[in-house]
Design a protein around this motif. Sequence first.
Motif, PDB file in Angstrom:
ATOM      1  N   UNK A 266       0.642   7.604   8.738  1.00 33.23           N
ATOM      2  CA  UNK A 266      -0.801   7.566   9.052  1.00 33.23           C
ATOM      3  C   UNK A 266      -0.989   7.589  10.572  1.00 33.23           C
TER       4      UNK A 266
ATOM      5  N   UNK B 266      -4.602   2.029  -0.225  1.00 40.10           N
ATOM      6  CA  UNK B 266      -5.446   3.036   0.441  1.00 40.10           C
ATOM      7  C   UNK B 266      -4.621   3.987   1.301  1.00 40.10           C
ATOM      8  N   UNK B 267      -3.476   3.533   1.766  1.00 40.22           N
ATOM      9  CA  UNK B 267      -2.657   4.322   2.690  1.00 40.22           C
ATOM     10  C   UNK B 267      -2.206   5.648   2.079  1.00 40.22           C
TER      11      UNK B 267
ATOM     12  N   UNK C  47      -5.164   8.030   1.800  1.00 41.34           N
ATOM     13  CA  UNK C  47      -5.612   8.565   3.105  1.00 41.34           C
ATOM     14  C   UNK C  47      -4.739   9.761   3.479  1.00 41.34           C
TER      15      UNK C  47
ATOM     16  N   UNK D 257      -4.981   1.919  -8.509  1.00 45.16           N
ATOM     17  CA  UNK D 257      -4.745   0.824  -7.559  1.00 45.16           C
ATOM     18  C   UNK D 257      -4.122  -0.378  -8.298  1.00 45.16           C
TER      19      UNK D 257
ATOM     20  N   UNK E  19     -12.027   3.071  -0.407  1.00 49.28           N
ATOM     21  CA  UNK E  19     -12.923   3.092   0.749  1.00 49.28           C
ATOM     22  C   UNK E  19     -12.530   2.081   1.813  1.00 49.28           C
ATOM     23  N   UNK E  20     -11.584   1.201   1.508  1.00 50.19           N
ATOM     24  CA  UNK E  20     -11.131   0.248   2.528  1.00 50.19           C
ATOM     25  C   UNK E  20     -10.301   0.997   3.576  1.00 50.19           C
ATOM     26  N   UNK E  21     -10.307   0.457   4.786  1.00 49.51           N
ATOM     27  CA  UNK E  21      -9.578   1.109   5.874  1.00 49.51           C
ATOM     28  C   UNK E  21      -8.075   0.905   5.692  1.00 49.51           C
ATOM     29  N   UNK E  22      -7.307   1.976   5.684  1.00 48.75           N
ATOM     30  CA  UNK E  22      -5.855   1.781   5.528  1.00 48.75           C
ATOM     31  C   UNK E  22      -5.214   1.222   6.794  1.00 48.75           C
TER      32      UNK E  22
END
Lengths: 477, 226
Positions: free
Chosen positions: A337, A372-373, A376, A392, B219-222
Amino acid sequence: MSDKTINISDVVNLPLDLKEQKKALEQKSTAVLEGKVKVYDPNKDNVKNLLEMLKNRLSRQIVSSLVGCVHCGMCSDSCHYALARPHDPTMTPAYKADQIRQIFKRYIDWTGRIFPWWVHAKTPKNDEDLNRLKNIVFGTCSGCRRCTLNCPMGVDTATLVRLTRGLLTELGIVPEGVFVVDKDSWETGNQMGVSQEDYLETLEWQQEEVQAELDDPNFKISIDKEDCDFMYTVNPREIKYDPRSIGYACKIFHIAGESWTMPSFGWDQTNFGLFSGDDKLGGYIAKNLYEAAKRLRAKRIVISECGHGYRSTRWEGYNWAKYKQDIPSESVLITLIRYINQGLIKVDPSRNPLPITYHDSCNLARSGDITEEPRWILERICTDFREMYPNRSDNFCCTGGGGALSMVEYKPLRMEVAKIKADQLKATGAKLVCTSCHNCVDGLSDLIKHYKLDMQVVQILDLVAEALVIPEKDEKK
Amino acid sequence: MSEFLRILEDEVQIVALLFMATVYTIRLIWMFRFKAGKEVTEPVGSPRVGVAYSMMNVAMPWAMESARKNLSFYVQFVIFHLGVLMAITATLILPYWPEFFESEPIVRIFQLFMGAAFAVGLIRLIRRITSPVMRLISTPDDYFSVALLTAWFAAGVFAMPNQYEVSEWPLILFFGMTTLFLIYVPFSKISHYLYYPFTRYFLGKTMGHRGVFPRKKGGEKPAGLE
Ligand code: SF4
Ligand code: SF4
């Protein structure tokens, strides 16, 4: 694919196989001779030993989970074993946890010591009972923790299962696969028994591959280099079966201009102690890695793609080894990331056009902090990402967790309960299922083959490597 | 009111309550004698936020799939526990503030909650007897505890009007059961409310520390975007 349902008594009554234990004794295995790995001894009072060990291993957290269950049955809908076998009440998580809870009640708790029948408190009678217990805790639970997060009381059934596994491991009452991997881990410092020679040769081979690909003879995978920004640690499966993933990672680090190294010892970020319940083994493997990072004065530890490896190295390992965390550690996903976000590497999503879904590893999503990583990254490296439902921390296990892949005797049951995962995968309509765990790769591949799904398993690093824009090479093109 | 009923509502309840409190105190000391597991890693999230989230879980049926998918079961859970709350409140008010129950609407509200809890108790008992999963995991204590509570709610409905001048039996039954209840509870699974804060605290602390709680929905920040 067959619709046959396994007769659960065939699983629960599987005998204790001792071939590997005998072989280890004959070969004078150092781990066995030094008492690090225990072999089964029928002449010992194993029941008494189990009770004594249980008493010593209880913590406040574990006791609260032992006394806290109200037998409400809410957890049964959360377990893939129970969902796939609705006709079989023994698959309900509370029943599995009750196997150790009953012993705790009879031997340690109050009411069960005086009126055992009233609370179903009982101790195992003999080694046969212990063997049945082995088959329940190793064969009917992948330690995925889905029931834990779905218990209104907060009872951690997966931890109770692991506790029980650990007690049985101390008695040598374990599946053959568990014994072998434990032994290899102690003897070689990694769970697949990879020799240092093989490890270094594989890295050299990958170095040559990347040199050829980049047309850059200066590219190097440096071993034991001091004062780097990070030390990269891998899964032995990568050395044995998927060395490309190491090449991909190192190529990306190189293009990003990173300073990194790999240790010659202490490189295994996975940890079978998590599965066998052996905290001593867990602490040993984890400490090797932490000490390597310290020795090399690395500023960070980066953990390659692996759910249980991440959980063990980032979280449990420090606790098992009682090792105060002194160097930050992160999943390679976080490293990626950073590179993408800071423009250190460029990616082209059009190179991954197939529909892709993402499978959350249990250890990353329910026992780690990584959900979330990967998403993204996926949104930036492919054109058709579609969610799997549920996802999740609600996702279902790949069914290969908890060391299940090393216990072949339970495979038929594992494949039967994999139906839940197979249905979940099918519903996405994706052609690729991406995960960030080598264990899940094997678990998912097994069930994809078994259920004849038109799908392939990939990892984030595979997709990033595919999408990677290599400056000079692409310019030449 | 007969002297027997007066003593049963007052002194007997106090003694039973003291007994329960003593056993619970010993129980907690017993629990705290087990070593505490220690977390030595650097946190990703906040253990405090995790604990708060974990404790509030009971009031967030949307946060847990098992509650989300079994909403009727969650509603039953709420009704049952509100019934418990009303019944306990009644045992404390009846002896010391009997005028409170002179108001008919108040009596009806208490009866409504306890009556509903009684119905839920019956449903739970039937489920425990008929479902193979529930039968397998249920112990005699589980059956007895639900049956006892269900019967207690029924006794509460009849005792609520507090008309001892008409008949003392409903009150004797209700307070008699309350006494039995207070003595039995510390040894039964009904004590789960004592353990609830601990199990949820421990789970919340670990999961909060690791950033798993509060659970992410998207939607949470990674991490890595710093
Ligand atoms: S483990 Fe939790 S959900 Fe399962 S029966 Fe016990 S209290 Fe209920
Ligand atoms: S940890 Fe997972 S596999 Fe084991 S009982 Fe719970 S839900 Fe089932």
